[in-house]
Design a protein around this motif. Structure first.
Motif, PDB file in Angstrom:
ATOM      1  N   ALA A 150     -16.053  -0.915  -8.793  1.00  0.00           N
ATOM      2  CA  ALA A 150     -15.215  -1.950  -8.177  1.00  0.00           C
ATOM      3  C   ALA A 150     -13.825  -2.002  -8.785  1.00  0.00           C
ATOM      4  N   ILE A 151     -13.643  -1.456  -9.985  1.00  0.00           N
ATOM      5  CA  ILE A 151     -12.338  -1.477 -10.645  1.00  0.00           C
ATOM      6  C   ILE A 151     -11.536  -0.289 -10.144  1.00  0.00           C
ATOM      7  N   LYS A 152     -10.493  -0.571  -9.357  1.00  0.00           N
ATOM      8  CA  LYS A 152      -9.720   0.468  -8.690  1.00  0.00           C
ATOM      9  C   LYS A 152      -8.216   0.182  -8.828  1.00  0.00           C
ATOM     10  N   PRO A 153      -7.367   1.205  -8.638  1.00  0.00           N
ATOM     11  CA  PRO A 153      -5.919   0.995  -8.742  1.00  0.00           C
ATOM     12  C   PRO A 153      -5.377   0.219  -7.551  1.00  0.00           C
ATOM     13  N   VAL A 154      -4.289  -0.520  -7.763  1.00  0.00           N
ATOM     14  CA  VAL A 154      -3.663  -1.227  -6.644  1.00  0.00           C
ATOM     15  C   VAL A 154      -2.879  -0.269  -5.758  1.00  0.00           C
ATOM     16  N   ASP A 155      -2.666   0.948  -6.242  1.00  0.00           N
ATOM     17  CA  ASP A 155      -2.050   2.011  -5.447  1.00  0.00           C
ATOM     18  C   ASP A 155      -2.774   3.308  -5.802  1.00  0.00           C
ATOM     19  N   PRO A 156      -3.206   4.083  -4.804  1.00  0.00           N
ATOM     20  CA  PRO A 156      -3.974   5.299  -5.101  1.00  0.00           C
ATOM     21  C   PRO A 156      -3.218   6.334  -5.910  1.00  0.00           C
ATOM     22  N   GLU A 157      -1.898   6.229  -5.972  1.00  0.00           N
ATOM     23  CA  GLU A 157      -1.119   7.177  -6.761  1.00  0.00           C
ATOM     24  C   GLU A 157      -1.080   6.818  -8.240  1.00  0.00           C
ATOM     25  N   LEU A 189       4.034  -4.582  -7.613  1.00  0.00           N
ATOM     26  CA  LEU A 189       3.436  -3.691  -8.611  1.00  0.00           C
ATOM     27  C   LEU A 189       3.544  -2.233  -8.178  1.00  0.00           C
ATOM     28  N   ARG A 190       3.322  -1.990  -6.896  1.00  0.00           N
ATOM     29  CA  ARG A 190       3.447  -0.617  -6.394  1.00  0.00           C
ATOM     30  C   ARG A 190       4.886  -0.122  -6.517  1.00  0.00           C
ATOM     31  N   ALA A 191       5.845  -0.983  -6.181  1.00  0.00           N
ATOM     32  CA  ALA A 191       7.252  -0.589  -6.282  1.00  0.00           C
ATOM     33  C   ALA A 191       7.654  -0.326  -7.734  1.00  0.00           C
ATOM     34  N   LEU A 192       7.105  -1.127  -8.636  1.00  0.00           N
ATOM     35  CA  LEU A 192       7.437  -0.971 -10.054  1.00  0.00           C
ATOM     36  C   LEU A 192       6.818   0.293 -10.623  1.00  0.00           C
ATOM     37  N   GLY A 193       5.633   0.663 -10.124  1.00  0.00           N
ATOM     38  CA  GLY A 193       4.972   1.870 -10.589  1.00  0.00           C
ATOM     39  C   GLY A 193       4.182   1.710 -11.868  1.00  0.00           C
ATOM     40  N   PHE A 194       4.018   0.473 -12.333  1.00  0.00           N
ATOM     41  CA  PHE A 194       3.223   0.260 -13.541  1.00  0.00           C
ATOM     42  C   PHE A 194       1.744   0.359 -13.174  1.00  0.00           C
TER      43      PHE A 194
END
Length: 225
Positions: A40-47, A121-126
């Protein structure tokens, strides 16, 4: 009084960099199918992807005061690992704290609770890996342990262990096992490359994997008509 000691041994940065070359799945398999956190623990962006020493912290559900303390005391390259009761209905981390992490050069965040501001968060890339996305706010009330072993996603993570996370999931490697796991991960990559070469040369997956005798012993009979 609650006294917290943030002094702990961190792994060799060169070994961490070498581990980062392998996927979370490869590492999990290479170390004997150990260390995988709950799916269930996944990234907020697949990249998003991370690899670094764990800076652990325990938070009460819907309370992020200790998360903020952890961000203040973590070192560049550290990955904040938050155990917060596996509670999905809380947005305990967002773009403001993410900017604080970037300013300090931290390596990412892994949490078993929720985050928000995912567009930012996706735009920041953290790199942020969480159990959920939730807009529900948190309080700042309960102080607790930091830089101590925590249970997250069904796995024990100790400060200084290495966490590797990518689109498929999160795996933890014990600091003392790091060199061995790097070696075994490369061995697995080499073996898989040999399998692929064999497939392309015309061999079947049953032949390459040595499954013929296993299937025969289990009584499997295939009629191809």
């Amino acid at each position: 009084m609650i006294r917290v000691n943030t002094a702990f041994d961190r792994p060799d940065p060169a070994l961490v960099d070498r581990l980062a070359a392998y996927s979370a799945a490869t590492i999990h398999e290479a170390q004997g199918r150990l260390g995988a956190l709950a799916s269930a623990i996944k990234p907020v962006d697949p990249e998003m992807s991370l690899c670094g020493p764990a800076f652990t912290v325990r938070c009460a559900p819907r309370d992020n005061i200790m998360l903020q303390v952890a961000i203040a005391h973590a070192r560049p390259g550290d990955v904040i690992v938050v155990s917060a009761g596996d509670y999905a209905e809380a947005g305990s981390f967002g773009d403001v704290l993410a900017n604080a992490c970037v300013a300090k050069g931290l390596g990412g965040l892994i949490t078993d609770t929720g985050v928000r501001d995912t567009r930012e968060l996706r735009a920041l890339g953290f790199p942020v890996f969480s159990r959920s996305v939730s807009i529900k706010g948190t309080v700042k009330e309960t102080v607790g342990p930091m830089a101590e072993p925590v249970l997250i996603g069904g796995e024990l993570v100790r400060p200084g262990d290495v966490v590797r996370a990518d689109v498929d999931g999160v795996v933890v490697v014990r600091r003392e096992d790091l060199a061995d796991v790097v070696r075994k991960s490369q061995e697995r990559i080499d073996a898989e490359a040999a399998y692929i070469a064999s497939y392309r040369a015309g061999k079947s997956v049953i032949e390459v994997s040595g499954l013929e005798a296993v299937l025969k012993a289990k009584g499997l009979v295939i009629d191809e008509g």
